[in-house]
Design an enzyme around this catalytic site. Structure first.
Site, short mmCIF file in Angstrom:
data_model
loop_
_atom_site.label_atom_id
_atom_site.label_comp_id
_atom_site.label_asym_id
_atom_site.label_seq_id
_atom_site.Cartn_x
_atom_site.Cartn_y
_atom_site.Cartn_z
CG ASN A 51 -1.05 -12.28 1.92
OD1 ASN A 51 -1.28 -12.73 0.80
ND2 ASN A 51 -0.68 -11.02 2.09
NE ARG B 265 -3.58 -9.29 -0.28
CZ ARG B 265 -2.77 -9.35 -1.33
NH1 ARG B 265 -1.95 -10.38 -1.49
NH2 ARG B 265 -2.77 -8.39 -2.23
CG HIS C 5 -3.18 -1.40 -2.73
ND1 HIS C 5 -2.68 -0.47 -3.63
CD2 HIS C 5 -2.28 -2.42 -2.71
CE1 HIS C 5 -1.55 -0.92 -4.13
NE2 HIS C 5 -1.28 -2.10 -3.60
NE ARG D 254 1.79 -3.73 -10.63
CZ ARG D 254 1.36 -3.94 -9.39
NH1 ARG D 254 0.90 -2.92 -8.66
NH2 ARG D 254 1.41 -5.15 -8.86
CD GLU E 92 -2.49 -4.63 3.02
OE1 GLU E 92 -3.11 -4.76 1.95
OE2 GLU E 92 -1.24 -4.70 3.09
#
Length: 398
Positions: free
Chosen positions: A7, A91, A180, A241, A384
């Protein structure tokens, strides 16, 4: 088969090696400060102490070389030779509309990733660098790309289209993509297994709640809606955010504060969310500590976050005409007992009711809803890397 999961970020790289015969984790690590002074690799073999090495790494190829050396180390490694690594799973953040599932990496796949750079300018370039570095050092090992956006590609047009001139979609592919996806896919599959029900017979709402956060509606195993959009900025209030806002606010702030478009974008992505409301932190643990000290803005930030999650849960229940289970995952979802209670409070008419005792748990796979609740509420730690390894193993075997 042993699978290496990579990743890549712009200056960092996370990795794991898993034995897919029993899905066991053999080792994991983190490379930081790639291309900078003080670059370092942290490597942990399962059951052993972490090993930290400061070593110059000018680029991602140097970083990958250090990873391969670490996993072959005579004392702390997990393979004696790289031929034991049957495949590498990468990823990759963005695949646009090109891929709806993980794929074996070919040159045509690499071309597609290059075409998606403008959709994910901060993420796809380092993902591509990581793949190229692995290809150079492991030319005969199969490589698989696992996309954050792929799981959401089952959304129907009414869910992913914006009410803009249609040619903006046809010319520039401006639409909602969602992110996600690997996490939502993993926890939805685990939810079906925990409930002992075929996922095609379930209506699920999965809540990936961390510094970045999203909610996804999964009907009969397929995503029909998700809260993030063209970028990860849309949807829930997050750590830094803003989430959903009136788009006219952007020009208003720019004019009032005399900011450039880049500066406004920085405000929305880096200075907003619960950090912006509270003025304290983007870390929910810091906010809860501030609430204990009587900080009203920290309390307000938590209330706003919970309200937005509840809003999306309610919307998706309406969209799917019901829900069988709601899943909480990621840092906040897995560990914040109070926030889960905050979100689920007063939703009894929708069949959602937590058991206060069962909810007092962190980071464990369990059911936390009351026994008499119509809707199951599950806590499932996301994984993940395991999802990436599973897809990689499946494709490499073929």
């Amino acid at each position: 088969m042993k699978v290496l999961v990579i990743n890549c970020g712009s200056s960092s790289l996370k990795y794991q090696v898993l034995d897919m015969t029993n899905e066991s984790l053999l080792c994991k690590g983190l490379v930081e400060r790639i291309g900078m002074e003080g670059s370092v690799i942290n490597h942990t073999k399962t059951g052993c102490e972490k090993v930290v090495n400061v070593v110059p790494m000018n680029d991602h190829k140097d970083a990958i070389a250090q990873v391969l050396a670490a996993i072959q180390d005579p004392e702390n490694g997990v393979v004696s030779d790289m031929s034991e690594i049957g495949a590498v799973g990468h990823r990759v953040v963005h695949a646009g509309e090109m891929y709806s599932d993980s794929v074996l990496i070919t040159e045509s796949v690499m071309d597609a990733l290059e075409q998606c750079v403008e959709l994910a300018p901060l993420h796809n370039p380092p993902n591509i660098l990581g793949i190229r570095a692995c290809q150079a050092l492991m030319p005969d090992t199969p490589m698989v790309a696992v996309f954050d956006t792929a799981f959401h590609q089952t959304m129907p047009p009414q869910s992913y289209l914006y009410a803009l001139p249609y040619e903006y979609y046809t010319k520039y592919k401006i639409r909602r993509y969602g992110f996600h996806g690997t996490s939502h896919k993993y926890v939805s599959q685990r939810a079906a297994a925990m409930l002992n029900v075929n996922i095609e017979d379930l209506k699920l709402i999965t809540c990936h709640l961390g510094n970045g956060a999203s909610v996804t509606a999964i009907k009969h195993g397929k995503v029909i809606d998700t809260s993030m959009g063209f970028t990860p900025l849309e949807g829930l209030v997050m750590g830094t955010r803003s989430g959903d806002i009136d788009p006219a606010i952007v020009d208003y702030i720019r004019d009032k504060e005399n900011l450039t478009p880049e500066q406004v974008n920085n405000v929305l992505n880096k200075k907003s969310g619960v950090l912006g409301i509270s003025g304290v932190s983007s870390d929910f643990r810091d906010l809860e500590a501030a609430v204990e000290e009587g900080n009203e803005r920290a309390q307000l930030a938590l209330r706003v976050f919970a309200q937005r999650v509840r809003f999306y849960i309610g919307a998706y229940i309406a969209e799917m005409n019901g829900v069988d289970a709601i899943v909480f995952t990621a840092g906040v979802g897995e560990n914040d007992i109070g926030m889960r209670e905050f979100i689920c409070n007063d939703m009894g008419n929708l069949g959602i009711k937590l058991d206060p005792f069962k909810n007092k748990v962190r980071g464990q796979e369990t059911i936390i809803s009351a026994d008499d609740a119509k809707v199951k509420v599950l806590l499932i730690p996301t994984n993940e890397e395991l999802m990436i390894a599973r897809d990689t193993y499946k494709l490499a075997r073929k």
